[in-house]
Design a protein around this motif. Structure first.
Motif, mmCIF file in Angstrom:
data_model
loop_
_atom_site.group_PDB
_atom_site.id
_atom_site.type_symbol
_atom_site.label_atom_id
_atom_site.label_comp_id
_atom_site.label_asym_id
_atom_site.label_seq_id
_atom_site.Cartn_x
_atom_site.Cartn_y
_atom_site.Cartn_z
ATOM 1 N N GLU A 1 5.927 10.115 -1.940
ATOM 2 C CA GLU A 1 4.868 9.297 -1.359
ATOM 3 C C GLU A 1 3.553 10.068 -1.365
ATOM 4 O O GLU A 1 3.537 11.288 -1.191
ATOM 5 C CB GLU A 1 5.205 8.920 0.093
ATOM 6 C CG GLU A 1 6.490 8.134 0.254
ATOM 7 C CD GLU A 1 6.782 7.876 1.720
ATOM 8 O OE1 GLU A 1 5.825 7.872 2.543
ATOM 9 O OE2 GLU A 1 7.962 7.694 2.064
ATOM 10 N N ILE A 2 2.467 9.320 -1.574
ATOM 11 C CA ILE A 2 1.137 9.913 -1.498
ATOM 12 C C ILE A 2 0.377 9.250 -0.354
ATOM 13 O O ILE A 2 0.323 8.020 -0.268
ATOM 14 C CB ILE A 2 0.377 9.742 -2.820
ATOM 15 C CG1 ILE A 2 0.995 10.648 -3.897
ATOM 16 C CG2 ILE A 2 -1.096 10.085 -2.638
ATOM 17 C CD1 ILE A 2 0.299 10.564 -5.232
ATOM 18 N N GLU A 3 -0.179 10.072 0.515
ATOM 19 C CA GLU A 3 -0.970 9.594 1.647
ATOM 20 C C GLU A 3 -2.401 10.090 1.473
ATOM 21 O O GLU A 3 -2.638 11.290 1.311
ATOM 22 C CB GLU A 3 -0.382 10.113 2.960
ATOM 23 C CG GLU A 3 -1.184 9.752 4.192
ATOM 24 C CD GLU A 3 -1.292 8.256 4.394
ATOM 25 O OE1 GLU A 3 -2.433 7.768 4.580
ATOM 26 O OE2 GLU A 3 -0.241 7.574 4.365
ATOM 27 N N VAL B 1 -5.220 8.194 -11.711
ATOM 28 C CA VAL B 1 -4.023 7.484 -12.143
ATOM 29 C C VAL B 1 -2.924 7.751 -11.118
ATOM 30 O O VAL B 1 -2.375 8.850 -11.055
ATOM 31 C CB VAL B 1 -3.574 7.942 -13.551
ATOM 32 C CG1 VAL B 1 -2.306 7.219 -13.957
ATOM 33 C CG2 VAL B 1 -4.681 7.683 -14.562
ATOM 34 N N LEU B 2 -2.610 6.744 -10.297
ATOM 35 C CA LEU B 2 -1.611 6.887 -9.233
ATOM 36 C C LEU B 2 -0.639 5.697 -9.198
ATOM 37 O O LEU B 2 -0.394 5.130 -8.137
ATOM 38 C CB LEU B 2 -2.309 6.997 -7.869
ATOM 39 C CG LEU B 2 -3.259 8.170 -7.636
ATOM 40 C CD1 LEU B 2 -3.916 8.045 -6.267
ATOM 41 C CD2 LEU B 2 -2.522 9.495 -7.755
ATOM 42 N N LEU C 1 1.866 4.697 -2.602
ATOM 43 C CA LEU C 1 0.556 5.098 -2.124
ATOM 44 C C LEU C 1 0.258 4.452 -0.773
ATOM 45 O O LEU C 1 0.346 3.240 -0.627
ATOM 46 C CB LEU C 1 -0.499 4.695 -3.168
ATOM 47 C CG LEU C 1 -1.953 5.057 -2.914
ATOM 48 C CD1 LEU C 1 -2.116 6.564 -2.783
ATOM 49 C CD2 LEU C 1 -2.816 4.523 -4.058
ATOM 50 N N ASN C 2 -0.058 5.295 0.214
ATOM 51 C CA ASN C 2 -0.368 4.821 1.577
ATOM 52 C C ASN C 2 0.676 3.819 2.065
ATOM 53 O O ASN C 2 0.366 2.688 2.454
ATOM 54 C CB ASN C 2 -1.763 4.211 1.622
ATOM 55 C CG ASN C 2 -2.843 5.235 1.370
ATOM 56 O OD1 ASN C 2 -2.627 6.428 1.553
ATOM 57 N ND2 ASN C 2 -4.006 4.773 0.927
ATOM 58 N N LYS C 3 1.909 4.275 2.049
ATOM 59 C CA LYS C 3 3.039 3.392 2.351
ATOM 60 C C LYS C 3 2.950 2.776 3.742
ATOM 61 O O LYS C 3 3.325 1.619 3.949
ATOM 62 C CB LYS C 3 4.343 4.184 2.195
ATOM 63 C CG LYS C 3 5.594 3.353 2.316
ATOM 64 C CD LYS C 3 6.830 4.197 2.028
ATOM 65 C CE LYS C 3 8.093 3.363 2.132
ATOM 66 N NZ LYS C 3 9.308 4.180 1.817
ATOM 67 N N ARG D 1 2.217 -1.655 -3.833
ATOM 68 C CA ARG D 1 2.305 -2.517 -2.648
ATOM 69 C C ARG D 1 1.037 -2.471 -1.788
ATOM 70 O O ARG D 1 1.091 -2.672 -0.573
ATOM 71 C CB ARG D 1 3.524 -2.164 -1.780
ATOM 72 C CG ARG D 1 4.853 -2.214 -2.503
ATOM 73 C CD ARG D 1 6.011 -1.966 -1.530
ATOM 74 N NE ARG D 1 7.294 -1.927 -2.205
ATOM 75 C CZ ARG D 1 7.857 -0.802 -2.645
ATOM 76 N NH1 ARG D 1 7.236 0.363 -2.465
ATOM 77 N NH2 ARG D 1 9.023 -0.815 -3.241
ATOM 78 N N LEU D 2 -0.078 -2.193 -2.409
ATOM 79 C CA LEU D 2 -1.340 -2.180 -1.668
ATOM 80 C C LEU D 2 -1.780 -3.601 -1.351
ATOM 81 O O LEU D 2 -1.472 -4.530 -2.098
ATOM 82 C CB LEU D 2 -2.416 -1.467 -2.486
ATOM 83 C CG LEU D 2 -2.147 0.002 -2.821
ATOM 84 C CD1 LEU D 2 -3.225 0.534 -3.748
ATOM 85 C CD2 LEU D 2 -2.055 0.849 -1.554
#
Length: 777
Positions: free
Chosen positions: A193-195, A211-212, A217-219, A243-244
């Motif tokens: 996960e990336i925060e 590129v992500l 991302l920001n779950k 899922r943004l």
């Protein structure tokens, strides 16, 4: 620089002590890395050994190359963990590229000693564990970092980049994914996960490229990264599959006037879609498919993004008419508007002006009218994929079309209201055509001679009346669907002699008659044979037993007579593997232009976004009646299906006990015939059987008690025969069968029947026939 060796390797390395540059990339060199022999290379600054076949671990002697500024070992077969203690000795190292190998384990903390590092590319390896924030935080000289396609886990905070004022390129592509339906990425056990939001921080960098995709991302918040509000130099942004949520980030385009690519695919963005009035002149790639955008497109959208080459807005909820200004995007190479609610006619301006299109997808909308007008110029242009299925389009196909130079490979106009004759130019002039689907329309008349496609032709459910297999090119075709037309006559013997590659033959529900020619036995690759609902007669030929790869055979609802061939036990009825005859799901058919973001480096690296259009023929799907219902099997589910249906014919004689050797079969239907004798005990060996229908015959004797060993049996019927004695015990699957499975056999007894076995009549009468004459299966 002086003292440069570009590619030679057959040299005494010990004699090259003053060498400053060594480039031996893409030379098929193998063995272990020769760092031990290079320990005297005190002046070496640039070392490029990429694109070879070196194996083994990263030698600890690498630490002796103390003058190194740039090293690339990418695209080899190196493995093991990094000897970070030795790497950490390379104090002058500015660029490190170890991508596309098999390195594993965690990123060692000693990497943080490489404080001069500007470029770090560890992508396409097997690094795992938590990505150390402290290692990344200490590399404050970084300009380019790529850690894509590894096996990292845990949470990584972007605040580690807070002091990286020189950072230009960030690439973290998620590793664990597969390609699902419609080329949508389906995540599989991705634990990385990336925060970007916590803790609070402000970026000191101005990125060119971000590129992500598929990084969770920001779950927690599902918000688009706030640091993007501070960016003004972005040229490429890919935050797809994350899922943004939120509205379309129009500010991202307004703030970054050099933006070329924006990929928001497969998120939860929604609401109205609005582009800024200007600032879009450099945008050439826009993808926000698989989201929840709605409403209508801006009327002047084509004038706002006139240089667009790639536009994919499929799988949203757009509605209304398609703006005619979309025809102003004369550079478009791919346009995908499928799976929305667009209505009205397709603008003539699009059809006439966008002659650079390679892919045009308008399927699953509500478009109407005649698209194939005089202005339709695509058949002699660069177009390779045209998908118009599931609309309300009408009219006829043009009778004369200049197809010289046409590269059309896939044409799908199924499920519309097209009518008229199939024109001859479709038969002979499209030499690159590999998939043609015109099913579920109202085409009439004959099927043109020389009609061909390399993989699939589907003309099912039309009003076609004439087919001469002898003049249709069956040499290369693999899947042929002609179900539900008005085709008549017999099957010519010679037509099958040249059909070596045929995998699927579906001619159900027509008016074919006569005997099945013995030549059908030469179809050695045939796996699906569907002949039901015709007027075929005579005996079932033994040559069908030559079809060793058959998995589904449906001869039902005909007038076949005689006995069931004993040689049917030679048939495999195993997994279909329908994709064996198709290109791989990730096969490359189309290559779109690179979007290049230049990056000045010693190793001469640019970032290239090389997009590939992955296309296969529409997944093969068929209807097959089993368990009293007509099921549609497609793709991977079809691969698992196997069955034999001989129902509703005039077959006589005993059921061959050899059929019990068809152990892989899942469905067996012999109902509505005139079969006699007993139910073979060998049927207990059909251990994978899910459906067995022997109803409406003249079978006699007992039901073998060993059938209770069929643990997967869901449907069982022996109704309306002449069977007697006790039914199998209500154990296992037989505990689920009701009276209807046994009705019409007055001398059967025992539960679930009301008749007790304490009283058994002496001689069973003729079987009672069902009052239902519909021959339901």
């Amino acid at each position: 620089m002086t003292n440069v060796i570009l590619f030679t390797y057959d040299l005494e390395l010990s004699n090259l002590r003053n060498l400053e540059v060594l480039i031996v990339r893409e030379n098929r060199l193998n063995g272990s890395l020769p760092f031990k022999e290079m320990t005297n290379f005190r002046s070496l600054e640039i070392l490029d050994m990429s694109g070879n076949m070196f194996t083994g671990i990263l030698s600890p002697y690498i630490g002796t190359l103390s003058s190194l500024k740039a090293i690339s070992l990418s695209q080899n077969k190196l493995h093991g963990n990094l000897h970070a203690k030795d790497l950490g000795m390379l104090k002058k190292l500015e660029e490190l590229d170890l991508s596309d190998n098999h390195f594993e384990w965690i990123l060692p903390p000693c990497l943080s000693r490489l404080t001069s590092l500007r470029l770090l590319d560890l992508s396409k390896n097997q690094f795992s564990g938590n990505l150390s924030s402290s290692v990344i935080a200490n590399l404050t000289s970084l300009e380019y970092i790529d850690l894509s396609y590894n096996r990292f886990g845990g949470l990584f905070s972007f605040s580690s980049f807070a002091s990286h004022s020189k950072l230009k390129v960030i690439r973290f592509k998620g590793e664990n994914y597969r390609i699902g339906d419609g080329n949508k990425i389906v995540s599989e056990s991705n634990t990385f996960e990336i925060e970007t939001e916590n803790p609070n921080w402000e970026p000191s960098f101005q990125l060119k490229l971000l590129v992500l995709p598929n990084c969770d991302l920001n779950k927690l918040s599902s918000n688009i990264p706030k640091f993007l509000f501070y960016q003004r130099e972005l040229e490429l942004v890919d935050i797809s599959h994350n899922r943004l949520k939120g509205s379309f980030p129009v500010w991202l385009i307004e703030n970054n006037t050099r933006l070329q690519l924006l990929n928001l695919r497969d998120n939860y963005f929604g609401g109205q879609f609005h582009l800024p009035i200007d600032h879009c002149s450099n945008l050439s790639w826009l993808d926000f498919s698989y989201n929840n955008f709605n409403g209508q497109l801006q009327e002047n959208i084509g004038k706002m993004i006139p240089n667009l080459q790639y536009l994919n807005i499929s799988q949203n909820h757009f509605e209304g008419f398609l703006p005619s200004s979309i025809g102003d995007m004369s550079n478009l190479e791919k346009l995908d508007l499928s799976n929305n609610n667009f209505s009205g006619e397709v603008p003539m301006k699009l059809v006439a002006n966008c002659t650079s299109l390679v892919v045009l997808k308008l399927s699953y909308n509500k478009f109407n009218g005649e698209i194939f007008s005089e202005g339709f110029r695509f058949f002699n242009s660069s177009l390779r994929i045209l998908e118009l299925k599931n609309n309300q389009l009408t009219g006829t196909l043009p009778t004369m079309v200049p197809t010289t130079g046409s590269q059309l490979g896939l044409l799908d106009i199924s499920n519309n209201n097209f009518s008229g004759l199939i024109p001859r130019w479709l038969a002979g002039n499209l030499r690159y055509l590999w998939s043609l689907d015109m099913s579920n329309n109202s085409f009439e008349g004959p099927i043109p001679c020389e009609m061909h496609a390399y993989i699939l032709i589907d003309l099912s459910h039309n009003l076609l009346t004439e087919w001469s297999p002898s003049c249709v090119d069956l040499y290369t075709i693999r899947h042929l669907f002609l179900q539900g037309n008005k085709l008549t006559g017999s099957l010519p013997k010679l037509s099958f002699n040249f059909s070596f590659h045929l995998v699927t033959l579906d001619i159900r529900d027509n008016k074919f008659s006569g005997r099945i020619p013995n030549e059908v036995g030469v179809l050695s690759n045939l796996r699906i044979l569907l002949l039901s609902g015709n007027n075929f007669s005579g005996m079932i030929p033994n040559k069908l037993c030559w079809l060793k790869n058959i998995a589904i055979m449906d001869l039902s609802r005909n007038n076949f007579s005689g006995t069931i061939p004993h040689c049917f036990h030679d048939l495999k009825f195993e997994k279909i593997d329908a994709f064996d005859a198709l290109p791989e799901p990730n096969s490359t058919f189309l290559e779109f232009r690179d979007i290049i973001v230049p990056y000045r480096s010693i190793l001469k690296r640019n970032f290239e976004n090389f997009e590939v259009e992955r296309e296969v023929a529409a997944q093969i799907g068929i209807e097959f009646v089993t368990k009293y219902r007509s099921y549609f099997y497609k793709g991977g589910i079809l691969d698992l299906m196997s069955g034999l249906d001989l129902s509703v014919n005039k077959l006589t004689g005993d059921i061959p006990p050899e059929l019990g050797q068809l152990s892989p079969i899942l469905a067996l239907n012999l109902s509505y015939n005139q079969l006699t004798g007993s139910i073979p005990n060998t049927f207990s060996k059909l251990t994978r059987l899910e459906s067995l229908d022997l109803s409406h015959n003249n079978l006699s004797g007992e039901i073998p008690s060993t059938l209770i060993d069929l643990h997967f049996l869901e449907v069982f019927s022996v109704a309306y025969n002449n069977l007697s004695s006790k039914v199998p015990d209500m154990k296992e699957q037989f505990g689920t069968f009701q009276n209807s499975s046994y009705e019409g056999n007055p001398f059967l007894c025992g539960p679930p029947l009301e008749k007790s076995c304490a009283r058994v009549d002496k001689s069973p009468p003729s079987p009672i026939k069902s009052s239902n004459a519909s021959h339901g299966k």
